[in-house]
Design a protein around this motif. Sequence first.
Motif, PDB file in Angstrom:
ATOM      1  N   ALA A   4     -10.354  26.699  18.905  1.00 12.18           N
ATOM      2  CA  ALA A   4      -9.922  27.498  17.761  1.00 12.18           C
ATOM      3  C   ALA A   4     -10.120  26.718  16.468  1.00 12.18           C
ATOM      4  CB  ALA A   4      -8.450  27.891  17.914  1.00 12.18           C
ATOM      5  N   THR A   5     -10.447  27.453  15.393  1.00 15.61           N
ATOM      6  CA  THR A   5     -10.647  26.829  14.080  1.00 15.61           C
ATOM      7  C   THR A   5      -9.881  27.616  13.035  1.00 15.61           C
ATOM      8  OG1 THR A   5     -12.636  28.147  13.626  1.00 15.61           O
ATOM      9  CG2 THR A   5     -12.940  25.982  14.688  1.00 15.61           C
ATOM     10  N   TRP A   6      -9.666  26.975  11.901  1.00 10.77           N
ATOM     11  CA  TRP A   6      -9.026  27.589  10.726  1.00 10.77           C
ATOM     12  C   TRP A   6      -9.856  27.222   9.508  1.00 10.77           C
ATOM     13  CZ3 TRP A   6      -7.305  25.775   6.112  1.00 10.77           C
ATOM     14  CH2 TRP A   6      -6.491  26.607   5.345  1.00 10.77           C
ATOM     15  N   SER A   7     -10.135  28.207   8.598  1.00 11.52           N
ATOM     16  CA  SER A   7     -10.967  27.961   7.425  1.00 11.52           C
ATOM     17  C   SER A   7     -10.246  28.410   6.168  1.00 11.52           C
ATOM     18  CB  SER A   7     -12.306  28.702   7.541  1.00 11.52           C
ATOM     19  OG  SER A   7     -13.056  28.553   6.359  1.00 11.52           O
ATOM     20  N   ALA A   8     -10.315  27.576   5.143  1.00 17.92           N
ATOM     21  CA  ALA A   8      -9.709  27.912   3.855  1.00 17.92           C
ATOM     22  C   ALA A   8     -10.433  29.069   3.178  1.00 17.92           C
ATOM     23  CB  ALA A   8      -9.710  26.689   2.940  1.00 17.92           C
ATOM     24  N   ALA A   9     -11.688  29.327   3.571  1.00 17.05           N
ATOM     25  CA  ALA A   9     -12.447  30.401   2.940  1.00 17.05           C
ATOM     26  C   ALA A   9     -11.819  31.767   3.174  1.00 17.05           C
ATOM     27  CB  ALA A   9     -13.891  30.391   3.462  1.00 17.05           C
ATOM     28  N   ALA A  10     -10.995  31.896   4.226  1.00 15.06           N
ATOM     29  CA  ALA A  10     -10.371  33.187   4.537  1.00 15.06           C
ATOM     30  C   ALA A  10      -9.139  33.447   3.689  1.00 15.06           C
ATOM     31  CB  ALA A  10      -9.997  33.235   6.022  1.00 15.06           C
ATOM     32  N   TRP A  11      -8.751  32.487   2.849  1.00 13.51           N
ATOM     33  CA  TRP A  11      -7.502  32.627   2.073  1.00 13.51           C
ATOM     34  C   TRP A  11      -7.828  32.362   0.612  1.00 13.51           C
ATOM     35  CZ3 TRP A  11      -3.710  34.529   5.000  1.00 13.51           C
ATOM     36  CH2 TRP A  11      -3.811  34.361   6.382  1.00 13.51           C
ATOM     37  N   PRO A  12      -8.184  33.378  -0.158  1.00  8.04           N
ATOM     38  CA  PRO A  12      -8.649  33.181  -1.544  1.00  8.04           C
ATOM     39  C   PRO A  12      -7.581  32.655  -2.487  1.00  8.04           C
ATOM     40  CG  PRO A  12      -8.401  35.526  -1.037  1.00  8.04           C
ATOM     41  CD  PRO A  12      -8.247  34.808   0.265  1.00  8.04           C
ATOM     42  N   THR A  13      -6.281  32.787  -2.154  1.00  4.59           N
ATOM     43  CA  THR A  13      -5.233  32.291  -3.047  1.00  4.59           C
ATOM     44  C   THR A  13      -4.513  31.104  -2.431  1.00  4.59           C
ATOM     45  OG1 THR A  13      -3.638  33.879  -2.116  1.00  4.59           O
ATOM     46  CG2 THR A  13      -4.915  34.562  -4.067  1.00  4.59           C
ATOM     47  N   LEU A  14      -5.242  30.295  -1.668  1.00  2.25           N
ATOM     48  CA  LEU A  14      -4.659  29.138  -0.973  1.00  2.25           C
ATOM     49  C   LEU A  14      -4.089  28.141  -1.977  1.00  2.25           C
ATOM     50  CD1 LEU A  14      -4.338  27.831   1.856  1.00  2.25           C
ATOM     51  CD2 LEU A  14      -6.517  26.669   1.426  1.00  2.25           C
ATOM     52  N   GLN A  15      -2.868  27.608  -1.656  1.00  2.00           N
ATOM     53  CA  GLN A  15      -2.210  26.656  -2.547  1.00  2.00           C
ATOM     54  C   GLN A  15      -1.950  25.315  -1.881  1.00  2.00           C
ATOM     55  OE1 GLN A  15       1.268  28.821  -3.840  1.00  2.00           O
ATOM     56  NE2 GLN A  15       0.243  29.475  -5.701  1.00  2.00           N
ATOM     57  N   SER A  16      -1.595  25.279  -0.598  1.00  5.38           N
ATOM     58  CA  SER A  16      -1.326  24.003   0.076  1.00  5.38           C
ATOM     59  C   SER A  16      -1.635  24.152   1.564  1.00  5.38           C
ATOM     60  CB  SER A  16       0.136  23.581  -0.113  1.00  5.38           C
ATOM     61  OG  SER A  16       1.004  24.486   0.544  1.00  5.38           O
ATOM     62  N   VAL A  17      -2.053  23.031   2.184  1.00  2.00           N
ATOM     63  CA  VAL A  17      -2.393  23.001   3.604  1.00  2.00           C
ATOM     64  C   VAL A  17      -1.888  21.687   4.191  1.00  2.00           C
ATOM     65  CG1 VAL A  17      -4.211  23.107   5.345  1.00  2.00           C
ATOM     66  CG2 VAL A  17      -4.480  24.354   3.206  1.00  2.00           C
ATOM     67  N   THR A  18      -1.254  21.757   5.370  1.00  2.00           N
ATOM     68  CA  THR A  18      -0.875  20.548   6.116  1.00  2.00           C
ATOM     69  C   THR A  18      -1.301  20.735   7.563  1.00  2.00           C
ATOM     70  OG1 THR A  18       1.014  20.081   4.693  1.00  2.00           O
ATOM     71  CG2 THR A  18       1.015  19.056   6.868  1.00  2.00           C
ATOM     72  N   VAL A  46      -3.318  21.431  17.340  1.00  2.00           N
ATOM     73  CA  VAL A  46      -3.286  21.139  15.913  1.00  2.00           C
ATOM     74  C   VAL A  46      -2.551  22.284  15.222  1.00  2.00           C
ATOM     75  CG1 VAL A  46      -4.619  20.823  13.808  1.00  2.00           C
ATOM     76  CG2 VAL A  46      -5.419  19.794  15.941  1.00  2.00           C
ATOM     77  N   THR A  47      -1.450  21.945  14.530  1.00  3.21           N
ATOM     78  CA  THR A  47      -0.727  22.954  13.768  1.00  3.21           C
ATOM     79  C   THR A  47      -1.211  22.939  12.326  1.00  3.21           C
ATOM     80  OG1 THR A  47       1.067  21.453  13.179  1.00  3.21           O
ATOM     81  CG2 THR A  47       1.301  22.688  15.225  1.00  3.21           C
ATOM     82  N   VAL A  48      -1.410  24.123  11.748  1.00  2.00           N
ATOM     83  CA  VAL A  48      -1.836  24.265  10.362  1.00  2.00           C
ATOM     84  C   VAL A  48      -0.754  25.051   9.629  1.00  2.00           C
ATOM     85  CG1 VAL A  48      -3.612  25.085   8.790  1.00  2.00           C
ATOM     86  CG2 VAL A  48      -4.255  24.258  11.061  1.00  2.00           C
ATOM     87  N   THR A  49      -0.074  24.386   8.703  1.00  3.47           N
ATOM     88  CA  THR A  49       0.968  25.004   7.883  1.00  3.47           C
ATOM     89  C   THR A  49       0.421  25.136   6.469  1.00  3.47           C
ATOM     90  OG1 THR A  49       2.650  23.908   9.219  1.00  3.47           O
ATOM     91  CG2 THR A  49       3.348  24.828   7.113  1.00  3.47           C
ATOM     92  N   PHE A  50       0.428  26.362   5.902  1.00  5.38           N
ATOM     93  CA  PHE A  50      -0.175  26.533   4.593  1.00  5.38           C
ATOM     94  C   PHE A  50       0.553  27.627   3.824  1.00  5.38           C
ATOM     95  CE2 PHE A  50      -2.286  29.247   7.605  1.00  5.38           C
ATOM     96  CZ  PHE A  50      -2.585  30.428   6.936  1.00  5.38           C
TER      97      PHE A  50
END
Length: 863
Positions: A789-803, A853-857
């Motif tokens: 599984a993957t996660w991409s910032a491109a799918a979230w146009p108003t992204l502010q923070s990622v951990t 891998v957990t992705v909190t954003f």
Amino acid sequence: MPVTPIPCGPDGGTGTPGACSCSPSIASAPLCRANGSTVLLVLRSGCVDCSATPTDPAVIGWVDPLTGAFTPGAAPPDAGPCSMGCSCSPSIATTPLCRADGSTVLLVVRNDCADCDTPAPDPVVVGWLDPLTGVFTPGAAPPDAGLCDPGCVDTVCRQLCDDTDGDGQPDATYSELWCIKADGSASLVLTYQDDPSQPYTPVTPVDCTYGCPETETVTLCDASGPFLRRFTWLAGVGTYEDVALDGQTPHVVNGTVGVCAGDGGTPGTPCAEQTTPAATLGLCLADGTPIAVILTRDCDGTVTQDGWLNLTTGTYSAGAPPAGAAACGDSRAFELAGLLCDVDPATGDVHALVLVEYEYNPDGSLAHVRLVDPGTGTTYTLQGELRYCPAGTAEAAADLDLTVLCDVQADGTAVPFVRDYRRDAVTGQINGHTDYGLDGTPYTPTGTAGVCSPEAEPCRATSTLLLCDLPTDGSPTATLTDTPGAPYYPYTTGVATPGAQTLWDGGTLTLPAAAGPQPGTRGTVSTAAAILQAPRPVCDAGTAHVTVQVDVTQLGPDNGCRSTGFLGLYKGPGDANRVALALAPPDTPAGWAGTLTAEADVPAADLAAGNIAVLVAFDAYDDSGAICPPPRHTGWQLSQFDATVTYDQTGCATQFLRNITTDCETGAVTAVTDTTLDGQPYTVTGQAAQCTAAGGGACCPEQPCPAQTVIEACRCDDTDADGLPDVGYVELLAVDCAGTVTSLGTYTDGLTGPYAPVSPVDCNTLGDEEGAEPTFGAQAHRVELTGAATWSAAAWPTLQSVTAVAFGGSGTITTADGSSTLHQGEAATWSIARDEDARLTGPLVIAASTGTVTVTFTTGEQL
């Protein structure tokens, strides 16, 4: 919004001769696409005749700010206003818990983000960590885990009296050992008389009316060696009992009792002043049971550990306490410090996260320190230097409990400082703090400490002008070098005048009258010439304008006859290459004075190469028979020679945009920024000036000039009639030469289309109590990645923070810098730097390799 005036072309409304000129304007506005990228919408205001009303701006295309490519037509269908919201970063914290078998686990708690105008949610338990193995178990803590009992923080010994014969009078003494706990409660641990290892049950406790018995233990020796004699005095009567050195076994005297020999006595016998055993309190077994360690110090000061006493049961055991004993209040013999970082001292790069494990001796002293891999629990080998984790690391932020406050003085000024809170390790309650200045030095507030008030956002207005960078190297200083005049005056009457460089350098040169003509001729002409040269500028149109002049005085003694002299410019030998000529008046009388000026356009390349020359030629003797009967002797004085050069630099001006920011209230200029027409930084190399429109020509001066500047003003609308603004829109205003402001129309936020306001209201109402906070927030998200599984910032146009945090394995992170490994137990965090930043941009792709891998954003949301 920057506004870019451009020259009006033939199709811009000014092509008709005599019509008014105007400058259309170009404006750009940022829009955000669904994939998170940004485009600039380009609008254009067209020209109109002098008496017509300006037209509404029209969308002519959009620009990709990353590539600079311009696409004509409407904006992409997925483009819309860019949202902004609050920024926050979830945090992870651990709390120690104790199990029934005395072991310790670390409870892992996550604090999630909340919207700007809502309270933060309660912390969530995500799992627990075995600090000895490093194994993480998701879910609730084990059912037998609870708060660790700190044991006794202190012990108190009370001496009481007992009536053993029933006569109502005290005849025996005994002691009670009490345990004082951290919560202030006390419990009875042990009741004994002389030997703590032998419990004692009082018969009839009574008050010690005549005083309690006094006891003392001394070391004596008999034929068998040293033993202990305990003396007791009660009501003036003394008794004693003898025991072995262990304090328990009864001793039968063998031979004569006396003081033990000292250093001069039998080798190996104790000295006369040997100390009695002493108990060391404040230690507990691994399960929290309080114990006392029995220590004996001999005459030389050597301390021997004889055994230990269980203060709960009163049982005495010889030798060292069991493994795991530690200072009361610490339920384990091993303690884990907070997360630190292995940092490369040269580059500042973080190699890995590290736990520091402290191992304690039974008496509470530090025995060993070990570095632990937080993911595996195995020993970690340091690669660089052990430091606090740099700012931006999620773990570093979780361990810090810092906040910036302001020390408000009596005059209202505020001094910012940092307050570092200390918390109780068990309860988490704040039990103190330390203040520091922003430079890290200790700080003591002198006023009232409180939350810093945000600075008022300054009001700024920006206007953009189209200017030209006019070159300033087009008029260089010319140099003149004396040269023979014969090539330029190729006649036998010519005679070169020596010392002519004085004239070319600005001095005075005298041309004396000649005594007679040159051989074979009827006259003599005095000549002087110089090569004229000037450096060529970086840019020119191919020609240069040269002007030379000289002051002339006729010295006599005779008057001149016919043509008397001239000043000429040449681009080669002979009269055929003469490009300019200035003649002195004919028949000049003695004493005449005047200035001769010659000028011409010459090739720029010839002037720079030294192919241009200047010549002066004046009659010194002229005998032309009847026309000029002899004698004709004439002298001349030349002075004040000057040469100027101006290169034609038509087309060399560079257009650029000057953005001027002013204070809305004072009108003072706060910033001036120059850019190219495509928005790149530009540095003026010449002189900034208004650009000259091509074609020129006067235009009806009685008419007002067209708008020079277009200003974008933010407006607010009350669409639900509650008196508060709920929709924002934009009004475009045109400012003409006289400063008159004219509205060009109202448009939706982002200039995506016209907007008709329902009930315009003051936007400052947003700051009132009812209007409260801006209508933006931050939405919290969290996903778990396993397998491929993957996660991409491109799918979230108003992204502010990622951990991103790796558990039980590793992952892969791909950014603009390439791919790198997210190591087991490592956390990586990105967030916007300021609240006014629109979003966090990629590329950023996170994938799980092994484990989870957990992705909190968080993303910005319009409320």
